[in-house]
Design an enzyme around this catalytic site. Structure first.
Site, PDB file in Angstrom:
ATOM      1  N   HIS A 265     -25.684 -67.128 109.886  1.00 38.34           N
ATOM      2  CA  HIS A 265     -24.350 -67.197 110.491  1.00 38.34           C
ATOM      3  C   HIS A 265     -23.333 -66.419 109.651  1.00 38.34           C
ATOM      4  O   HIS A 265     -22.636 -65.539 110.162  1.00 38.34           O
ATOM      5  CB  HIS A 265     -23.932 -68.669 110.628  1.00 38.34           C
ATOM      6  CG  HIS A 265     -22.586 -68.871 111.258  1.00 38.34           C
ATOM      7  ND1 HIS A 265     -22.424 -69.176 112.590  1.00 38.34           N
ATOM      8  CD2 HIS A 265     -21.338 -68.803 110.747  1.00 38.34           C
ATOM      9  CE1 HIS A 265     -21.138 -69.291 112.869  1.00 38.34           C
ATOM     10  NE2 HIS A 265     -20.448 -69.066 111.759  1.00 38.34           N
ATOM     11  N   GLU A 266     -23.277 -66.741 108.370  1.00 36.05           N
ATOM     12  CA  GLU A 266     -22.285 -66.084 107.513  1.00 36.05           C
ATOM     13  C   GLU A 266     -22.595 -64.593 107.350  1.00 36.05           C
ATOM     14  O   GLU A 266     -21.689 -63.783 107.211  1.00 36.05           O
ATOM     15  CB  GLU A 266     -22.193 -66.777 106.151  1.00 36.05           C
ATOM     16  CG  GLU A 266     -21.762 -68.253 106.194  1.00 36.05           C
ATOM     17  CD  GLU A 266     -20.457 -68.529 106.945  1.00 36.05           C
ATOM     18  OE1 GLU A 266     -19.608 -67.617 107.023  1.00 36.05           O
ATOM     19  OE2 GLU A 266     -20.303 -69.650 107.477  1.00 36.05           O
ATOM     20  N   HIS A 269     -20.940 -62.782 110.151  1.00 35.87           N
ATOM     21  CA  HIS A 269     -19.524 -62.521 109.837  1.00 35.87           C
ATOM     22  C   HIS A 269     -19.421 -61.353 108.855  1.00 35.87           C
ATOM     23  O   HIS A 269     -18.597 -60.457 109.008  1.00 35.87           O
ATOM     24  CB  HIS A 269     -18.897 -63.761 109.179  1.00 35.87           C
ATOM     25  CG  HIS A 269     -18.534 -64.863 110.128  1.00 35.87           C
ATOM     26  ND1 HIS A 269     -17.716 -64.676 111.209  1.00 35.87           N
ATOM     27  CD2 HIS A 269     -18.855 -66.192 110.127  1.00 35.87           C
ATOM     28  CE1 HIS A 269     -17.556 -65.842 111.849  1.00 35.87           C
ATOM     29  NE2 HIS A 269     -18.245 -66.773 111.215  1.00 35.87           N
ATOM     30  N   GLU A 295     -16.447 -64.774 115.475  1.00 30.64           N
ATOM     31  CA  GLU A 295     -17.435 -65.815 115.730  1.00 30.64           C
ATOM     32  C   GLU A 295     -18.552 -65.306 116.648  1.00 30.64           C
ATOM     33  O   GLU A 295     -19.681 -65.786 116.579  1.00 30.64           O
ATOM     34  CB  GLU A 295     -16.704 -67.015 116.344  1.00 30.64           C
ATOM     35  CG  GLU A 295     -17.333 -68.360 116.098  1.00 30.64           C
ATOM     36  CD  GLU A 295     -17.512 -68.745 114.627  1.00 30.64           C
ATOM     37  OE1 GLU A 295     -16.794 -68.230 113.750  1.00 30.64           O
ATOM     38  OE2 GLU A 295     -18.411 -69.546 114.358  1.00 30.64           O
TER      39      GLU A 295
END
Ligand code: ZN
Length: 502
Positions: A265-266, A269, A295
């Protein structure tokens, strides 16, 4: 050089100073959460509040105002990219100058107080304790909305802070579609005889091995390790930009999936930040478009790629050889069900991919009705619980950690923030189908561990544009249509029908 070019150069030079200070602030925040000894907090608070005051002064300076005025009348001689930068700087300048400093200060005091009370009230599950402070914060937030301006409801002004050009009406429509699809889908899944076995995820997974596999995955999906790093913190996040993007995670020895999906997830980003156009560093054209589009990147990598079958066809054998006995003999089908397990959890941060949006929709609807004056603060626990029952089929055990007070956002005055999370899902759904048309044999490539075409597509269609286009224009260019829900709903339906044999 014509006057407007000179004015533009001057404006950009000023804005870059502001961006540099922003990057210093980001680094101090990262350090505070990943490295700083806890006694450093007082000094750090001084440093951060001085910097944020300086940044506010820089952005709202008369000089920037004058340059923007001059460029307003002559901007037609600038290139399209320059005009986009001027437009976006004006947007930030106007937002920052609209709210009187006294109100910002009052807000910051009330937020700190409310946050303190929230911590206690949440622990004690006592909403009555929290209500008076929350009431004050909501009044101040509504006042801010008046200064910011809006068309239909104060919530529009608040949403716009996180998601420019989005409105309450727009989200109501999008969310009604998602709700109409997801609530029945959840019921079907719960009634399915297919059940996930999850015991093998609960044995012991040493954190250093979790980190090793996390780093392997990061590198393979395209995170540039020479332009970023991975560390540990209590709350995972991504900070920094372009040549230096820091991500963090935390390791639970009895739930390795938390760190692995947190890292993916990170990384999503981070790869957005690593992929902006370096020629424009320090200007809006090298900044992320919005919270929701940010997101979309993290969720596309975490869920669409990272929880997908092709991804694990490649990585499961690696995971099995890294960990040894814990995953020995686990079949891909069982692993897929375990990591995509759907359940009725009352807690948003523990929610699975499918029910996550229902948590967001519930919060959005409460904010919408609160700012429209249809409900009051004292109604929140009751409304919360009845929506939980309606959408997720459960009643929270309390108003604290499981209920209406579980999230930090409202105590800090962050109203209008939640919808960005779900906007990310919908945008990711649309990107997902568009890239499948553009990339031949995408599944086979993922199965062989090749994610380069996916990253390349995102670079070309999203990352490199920064804030150049507005959201719907970006979506139109990348996917052929403005933001909608059809792709996302189809993705969820296809995915869960296959997993749960619906
Ligand atoms: Zn995120």
């Amino acid at each position: 050089m014509s006057d407007s070019f000179k004015d533009y150069e001057e404006l950009i030079a000023k804005y870059k100073e502001y961006s540099v200070l922003g990057s210093v602030t980001g680094l101090l925040h990262w350090d505070m959460q990943a490295m700083m000894p806890h006694k450093g907090i007082e000094r750090r608070t001084d440093q951060l509040s001085l910097l944020s005051g300086m940044m506010h002064k820089m952005l709202t300076s008369e000089q920037i105002g004058e340059l923007l005025d001059k460029l307003d009348s002559s901007s037609n001689t600038l290139t399209e990219e320059m005009r986009a930068n001027v437009r976006e700087i004006r947007h930030d300048y106007q937002k920052a100058t609209k709210i009187p400093v006294e109100l910002v200060e009052e807000m910051s005091r009330e937020q700190s107080l409310c946050h303190e009370v929230w911590v206690k009230a949440r622990e004690a599950a006592d909403f009555q304790l929290f209500a008076p402070n929350l009431e004050k914060v909501v009044k101040l937030v509504a006042k801010m909305a008046e200064y910011l301006g809006y068309k239909d409801t104060p919530l529009d002004a608040l949403i716009d802070q996180f998601e420019p050009d989005a409105t309450t009406a727009m989200f109501t429509k999008l969310f009604d579609d998602v709700k109409a699809a997801n609530v029945p889908l959840l019921k079907k899944i719960l009634a399915s005889p297919v059940k996930a076995k999850r015991d093998f995820l609960k044995t012991e997974y040493p954190p250093e091995l979790q980190k090793q596999i996390g780093l392997d995955i990061m590198k393979q999906i395209g995170f540039d390790m020479e332009a970023g790093r991975l560390d540990t913190s209590v709350h995972p996040f991504c900070a920094g930009g372009t040549g230096d993007v820091r991500i963090t995670t935390r390791y639970n020895p009895h739930a390795p999936q938390q760190a692995i999906f947190g890292i993916i997830h990170e990384s999503g980003h981070a790869m957005y930040e690593q992929g902006v156009n370096r020629d424009f560093w320090g200007t809006p054209l090298a900044e992320a478009l919005s919270y929701g589009i940010h997101e979309s990147q993290s969720r596309l990598w975490e869920n669409f790629v990272g929880r997908g079958r092709p991804f694990w066809k490649h990585f499961l054998p690696k995971l099995q050889s890294t960990f040894g006995t814990q995953l020995a003999g686990v079949k891909l089908d069982d692993f897929m069900l375990a990591i995509n397990h759907v359940e009725q959890s009352p807690v948003r941060v523990e929610a699975d991919e499918l029910t996550y949006d229902l948590h967001i929709i519930l919060r959005f609807e409460i904010e919408r009705d609160l700012f429209a004056g249809k409900i009051s603060i004292s109604d929140l626990p009751k409304v919360w619980n009845s929506k939980m029952e309606e959408y997720l089929g459960i009643t929270p055990a309390n108003d604290g950690k499981e209920g209406v007070m579980q999230d930090v956002h409202w105590s800090g005055g962050s109203f209008g923030y939640f919808p960005s999370y779900s906007l990310g899902n919908m945008a990711a759904g649309q990107f997902w189908f568009a890239m499948q048309t553009a990339i031949p044999n995408m599944d086979a490539k993922m199965e062989s561990g090749d994610f380069s075409d996916i990253l390349h597509w995102l670079r070309e269609n999203v990352h490199l544009h920064g804030r150049r286009f507005k959201r719907d224009e970006l979506m139109q260019r990348a996917t052929g249509k403005p933001l909608g829900t059809a792709s996302y709903i189809k993705y969820l339906s296809d995915k869960y029908s296959a997993l749960y044999k619906l």
